[in-house]
Write a protein that holds these residues in place. Structure first.
Motif, short mmCIF file in Angstrom:
data_model
loop_
_atom_site.label_atom_id
_atom_site.label_comp_id
_atom_site.label_asym_id
_atom_site.label_seq_id
_atom_site.Cartn_x
_atom_site.Cartn_y
_atom_site.Cartn_z
N ILE A 8 0.86 -1.18 0.00
CA ILE A 8 0.00 0.00 0.00
C ILE A 8 0.90 1.24 0.00
CG2 ILE A 8 -1.73 1.31 1.28
CD1 ILE A 8 -2.72 -1.35 2.44
N ILE A 11 -3.19 5.98 1.16
CA ILE A 11 -4.60 5.74 1.50
C ILE A 11 -5.34 7.07 1.42
CG2 ILE A 11 -6.21 4.90 3.25
CD1 ILE A 11 -3.80 3.31 4.42
N LYS A 19 -12.79 4.46 1.32
CA LYS A 19 -11.36 4.69 1.19
C LYS A 19 -10.87 4.13 -0.14
CE LYS A 19 -9.78 4.70 6.05
NZ LYS A 19 -11.07 4.84 6.73
N THR A 20 -9.84 4.79 -0.68
CA THR A 20 -9.11 4.25 -1.83
C THR A 20 -7.70 3.91 -1.38
OG1 THR A 20 -10.38 5.48 -3.49
CG2 THR A 20 -8.17 4.75 -4.12
N TYR A 21 -7.29 2.68 -1.69
CA TYR A 21 -5.94 2.21 -1.38
C TYR A 21 -5.15 2.20 -2.69
CZ TYR A 21 -8.46 0.79 2.75
OH TYR A 21 -9.26 0.81 3.87
N LEU A 23 -1.96 1.07 -4.57
CA LEU A 23 -0.93 0.04 -4.44
C LEU A 23 0.17 0.26 -5.46
CD1 LEU A 23 -3.32 -3.08 -4.33
CD2 LEU A 23 -2.77 -1.50 -2.46
N LEU A 86 -9.03 -4.01 7.07
CA LEU A 86 -8.71 -2.98 6.07
C LEU A 86 -9.00 -1.57 6.59
CD1 LEU A 86 -7.61 -3.27 3.21
CD2 LEU A 86 -9.95 -3.15 2.35
N VAL A 91 0.40 2.51 5.50
CA VAL A 91 1.17 2.59 4.27
C VAL A 91 2.40 1.68 4.43
CG1 VAL A 91 2.65 4.11 2.88
CG2 VAL A 91 0.38 4.89 3.64
#
Length: 234
Positions: A8, A11, A19-21, A23, A86, A91
């Motif tokens: 990750i 975030i 939320k948007t992760y 990657l 989650l 991070v």
């Protein structure tokens, strides 16, 4: 099956519940607009059998040229084990992605495209809209219609009408207005209608569209080929 382990990178809190992760992109990992993937938390394959409670089927909300794999999801107060883990990741945490595929790439057949979504289902369409705004070849126009009763609408920086690009976006917060608008859009008897949301949402949308004379061939679902017959029966 190839499993890509990655980390990750960032975030983003889109709304209090979403939320948007972002990657890191593993080497040789590619995808196209409208893709989904299996997203797994560390430990999912530690035992003799995969721990399915640590794996979810997720849409990728980004495009490859953004240099990050975007996973956007809603996490409610009462949630599954997967979502509870989650909720507070850091991070740098390691996650896995595998079995990546797109059921709904943009059809470029010089027709109008309508994107119908509910809540966080809009994340699936984010990449389609970005791809269209980059390259509009053989698509007349795109209209996005999203319903979210929370009124915490997502990605409003991208889902905003741009008449000069033949793109329009509409948000509603109640079922009555939503389905009235679906009927209005179905006046286009030649358009392509993409639907993303819960199975119940998909079924209701198909019923409305079919009542208005839209054929199964015009309806695109984020479902595997073997699942489509449950929804699209002539």
């Amino acid at each position: 099956m190839q499993i890509y382990w990655t980390k990750i990178n960032k975030i983003i809190e889109e709304t209090p519940e979403v939320k948007t992760y972002l990657l890191d992109c593993p080497k040789d990992f590619t995808w196209e607009e409208g893709s989904h993937t299996h997203f797994a938390l560390k430990g999912f394959n530690a035992g003799d059998k995969p721990n399915r409670s640590l794996v979810r089927h997720m849409s990728i909300s980004s495009l490859p040229d953004e240099d990050a794999i975007g996973i956007t999801t809603r996490i409610k107060e009462q949630c599954s084990e997967f979502k509870s883990i989650l909720r507070n990741p850091e991070v740098g945490n390691e996650v896995a992605i595998f079995k990546t595929h797109s059921n709904i790439p943009l059809k470029r057949e010089s027709k109008n495209v309508y994107l119908l979504s509910s809540g966080v289902g809009l994340a699936t369409f984010r990449s389609l809209v970005l791809e269209y705004l980059k390259r509009a070849d053989n698509i007349n126009q795109i209209h996005s219609l999203n319903i979210d009763s929370s009124k915490a609408f997502l990605f409003t920086d991208i889902f905003k009408s741009a008449p000069e690009k033949n793109f329009s976006a509409q948000f509603v917060d109640n079922r009555k207005d939503y389905y009235e608008e679906v009927k209005n859009l179905a006046a286009d008897k030649d358009g392509h209608f993409y639907i993303v949301g819960s199975d119940d949402f998909i079924v209701q949308n198909i019923e409305v569209l079919r009542e208005q004379g839209i054929t199964p061939e015009q309806i695109m679902l984020d479902k595997r080929e073997n699942e489509l017959s449950k929804f699209l029966i002539n």
